[in-house]
Design an enzyme around this catalytic site. Structure first.
Site, PDB file in Angstrom:
ATOM      1  N   ASP A 100     -15.179   6.148 -20.086  1.00 22.69           N
ATOM      2  CA  ASP A 100     -13.727   6.235 -20.134  1.00 22.69           C
ATOM      3  C   ASP A 100     -13.126   4.969 -20.750  1.00 22.69           C
ATOM      4  O   ASP A 100     -12.311   5.023 -21.653  1.00 22.69           O
ATOM      5  CB  ASP A 100     -13.140   6.498 -18.729  1.00 22.69           C
ATOM      6  CG  ASP A 100     -13.626   5.510 -17.675  1.00 22.69           C
ATOM      7  OD1 ASP A 100     -14.511   4.666 -17.959  1.00 22.69           O
ATOM      8  OD2 ASP A 100     -13.123   5.575 -16.536  1.00 22.69           O
ATOM      9  N   ASP A 103     -14.111  -2.471 -20.161  1.00 25.26           N
ATOM     10  CA  ASP A 103     -13.192  -3.540 -19.761  1.00 25.26           C
ATOM     11  C   ASP A 103     -13.939  -4.873 -19.918  1.00 25.26           C
ATOM     12  O   ASP A 103     -14.034  -5.394 -21.030  1.00 25.26           O
ATOM     13  CB  ASP A 103     -12.770  -3.239 -18.315  1.00 25.26           C
ATOM     14  CG  ASP A 103     -11.744  -4.187 -17.740  1.00 25.26           C
ATOM     15  OD1 ASP A 103     -11.010  -4.824 -18.510  1.00 25.26           O
ATOM     16  OD2 ASP A 103     -11.659  -4.288 -16.506  1.00 25.26           O
ATOM     17  N   LYS A 131     -10.806  -2.094 -23.902  1.00 26.49           N
ATOM     18  CA  LYS A 131      -9.934  -3.202 -23.457  1.00 26.49           C
ATOM     19  C   LYS A 131     -10.588  -4.513 -23.885  1.00 26.49           C
ATOM     20  O   LYS A 131     -11.146  -5.251 -23.076  1.00 26.49           O
ATOM     21  CB  LYS A 131      -9.809  -3.132 -21.932  1.00 26.49           C
ATOM     22  CG  LYS A 131      -8.465  -3.524 -21.408  1.00 26.49           C
ATOM     23  CD  LYS A 131      -8.498  -3.635 -19.896  1.00 26.49           C
ATOM     24  CE  LYS A 131      -8.035  -2.404 -19.188  1.00 26.49           C
ATOM     25  NZ  LYS A 131      -7.962  -2.640 -17.719  1.00 26.49           N
ATOM     26  N   PHE A 152      -3.710  -2.145 -16.332  1.00 25.85           N
ATOM     27  CA  PHE A 152      -4.447  -1.107 -15.606  1.00 25.85           C
ATOM     28  C   PHE A 152      -3.911   0.265 -15.994  1.00 25.85           C
ATOM     29  O   PHE A 152      -2.746   0.588 -15.741  1.00 25.85           O
ATOM     30  CB  PHE A 152      -4.341  -1.329 -14.095  1.00 25.85           C
ATOM     31  CG  PHE A 152      -5.365  -0.528 -13.347  1.00 25.85           C
ATOM     32  CD1 PHE A 152      -6.689  -0.942 -13.292  1.00 25.85           C
ATOM     33  CD2 PHE A 152      -5.012   0.663 -12.724  1.00 25.85           C
ATOM     34  CE1 PHE A 152      -7.645  -0.193 -12.624  1.00 25.85           C
ATOM     35  CE2 PHE A 152      -5.968   1.420 -12.045  1.00 25.85           C
ATOM     36  CZ  PHE A 152      -7.281   0.988 -11.998  1.00 25.85           C
ATOM     37  N   ARG A 165      -6.093  11.179 -11.901  1.00 27.28           N
ATOM     38  CA  ARG A 165      -7.094  11.619 -12.886  1.00 27.28           C
ATOM     39  C   ARG A 165      -6.604  12.842 -13.655  1.00 27.28           C
ATOM     40  O   ARG A 165      -7.000  13.070 -14.796  1.00 27.28           O
ATOM     41  CB  ARG A 165      -8.415  11.974 -12.197  1.00 27.28           C
ATOM     42  CG  ARG A 165      -9.147  10.777 -11.605  1.00 27.28           C
ATOM     43  CD  ARG A 165     -10.595  11.165 -11.300  1.00 27.28           C
ATOM     44  NE  ARG A 165     -11.247  10.237 -10.386  1.00 27.28           N
ATOM     45  CZ  ARG A 165     -11.841   9.099 -10.741  1.00 27.28           C
ATOM     46  NH1 ARG A 165     -11.810   8.714 -12.004  1.00 27.28           N
ATOM     47  NH2 ARG A 165     -12.433   8.328  -9.850  1.00 27.28           N
TER      48      ARG A 165
HETATM   49  P1  5GP Z   1     -16.214  -3.024 -16.827  1.00 29.28           P
HETATM   50  O1  5GP Z   1     -17.568  -3.165 -16.186  1.00 29.28           O
HETATM   51  O2  5GP Z   1     -16.267  -2.837 -18.316  1.00 29.28           O
HETATM   52  O3  5GP Z   1     -15.301  -4.171 -16.439  1.00 29.28           O
HETATM   53  O4  5GP Z   1     -15.515  -1.800 -16.155  1.00 29.28           O
HETATM   54  C1  5GP Z   1     -15.766  -0.524 -16.479  1.00 29.28           C
HETATM   55  C2  5GP Z   1     -15.193   0.425 -15.468  1.00 29.28           C
HETATM   56  O5  5GP Z   1     -14.096  -0.147 -14.719  1.00 29.28           O
HETATM   57  C3  5GP Z   1     -14.617   1.628 -16.164  1.00 29.28           C
HETATM   58  O6  5GP Z   1     -15.606   2.596 -16.426  1.00 29.28           O
HETATM   59  C4  5GP Z   1     -13.553   2.070 -15.202  1.00 29.28           C
HETATM   60  O7  5GP Z   1     -14.131   2.894 -14.215  1.00 29.28           O
HETATM   61  C5  5GP Z   1     -13.069   0.789 -14.557  1.00 29.28           C
HETATM   62  N1  5GP Z   1     -11.844   0.294 -15.226  1.00 29.28           N
HETATM   63  C6  5GP Z   1     -11.725  -0.791 -16.016  1.00 29.28           C
HETATM   64  N2  5GP Z   1     -10.450  -0.942 -16.469  1.00 29.28           N
HETATM   65  C7  5GP Z   1      -9.757   0.102 -15.938  1.00 29.28           C
HETATM   66  C8  5GP Z   1      -8.379   0.518 -16.040  1.00 29.28           C
HETATM   67  O8  5GP Z   1      -7.520  -0.070 -16.711  1.00 29.28           O
HETATM   68  N3  5GP Z   1      -8.043   1.654 -15.357  1.00 29.28           N
HETATM   69  C9  5GP Z   1      -8.938   2.361 -14.612  1.00 29.28           C
HETATM   70  N4  5GP Z   1      -8.483   3.461 -13.981  1.00 29.28           N
HETATM   71  N5  5GP Z   1     -10.238   2.001 -14.497  1.00 29.28           N
HETATM   72  C10 5GP Z   1     -10.642   0.884 -15.169  1.00 29.28           C
END
Ligand code: 5GP
Length: 180
Positions: A100, A103, A131, A152, A165
């Site tokens: 999805d 980040d 992101k 977020f 969702r």
């Molecule tokens: P990462 O390990 O890249 O920091 O995080 C990945 C996961 O964090 C994504 O698959 C998602 O589930 C969650 N996540 C990161 N940023 C967001 C955001 O802005 N909104 C939501 N709903 N989930 C996020």
């Protein structure tokens, strides 16, 4: 579109659908003649995954993994727990992971490490949102739907504490009436 007062619209449903069609066409071209397994990372990718696979005009299989990241609830720590693993082996397949949002990149980095030990024929990544500003771990992204601001976001499969969702567009969750 249905209004949700605490969600500031960022990408509307028609724009998402058009981009998903473009991604599907690219993937169709790139994987023609290959044995493709599309792997959705639950739960956030389920809406994107459902739309994307219907835009890929190739025979393909789907599978899912569910992971949870230990963290403070809003930021991942990079320590990932596999809640549901793949149903089948992947060493004889071209694997395309569908996320999805990327980040910090910590979750995806872990997943790529883990899956590459299983020796798939290839391992690609398609993420709906990137992101980039928040990145801690550099991860290769083969297909990106949209760049995403460091805020977020919810909707189109993405949640906040399990909610939103089913919102058909992507928006920024406003906290206490202010932009987060
Ligand atoms: P990462 O390990 O890249 O920091 O995080 C990945 C996961 O964090 C994504 O698959 C998602 O589930 C969650 N996540 C990161 N940023 C967001 C955001 O802005 N909104 C939501 N709903 N989930 C996020």
């Amino acid at each position: 579109m249905t209004e949700h007062p605490q969600i500031r619209p960022l990408i509307d449903a028609d724009t998402i659908a058009a981009r998903v069609a473009e991604l599907g066409a690219e993937i169709t071209r790139d994987y023609a003649g290959k044995d493709l397994l599309v792997v959705g990372i639950l739960s956030g990718s389920f809406v994107f995954m459902a739309d994307l696979v219907r835009r890929i005009e190739l025979p393909l299989r789907v599978d899912f993994m569910a992971v949870s990241s230990y963290g403070d609830g809003t930021k991942s720590s990079g320590v990932v727990r596999i809640l549901k693993d793949l149903n089948r082996e992947i060493h004889d397949r071209h694997v395309l992971l569908v996320e999805d949002i990327v980040d910090t990149g910590l979750t995806l980095h872990y997943l790529l490490d883990n899956l590459s030990t299983r020796e798939p024929l290839s391992l690609g990544v398609c993420t709906l949102l990137d992101k980039r500003e928040a990145r801690i771990r550099d991860v290769p992204l083969n297909y990106v739907g949209f760049p995403c601001p460091d805020a977020f976001v919810v909707g189109y499969g993405l949640d906040a504490a399990g909610l939103h969702r089913n919102v058909p567009y992507i928006g920024v969750l406003e906290q206490d009436g202010a932009s987060s």
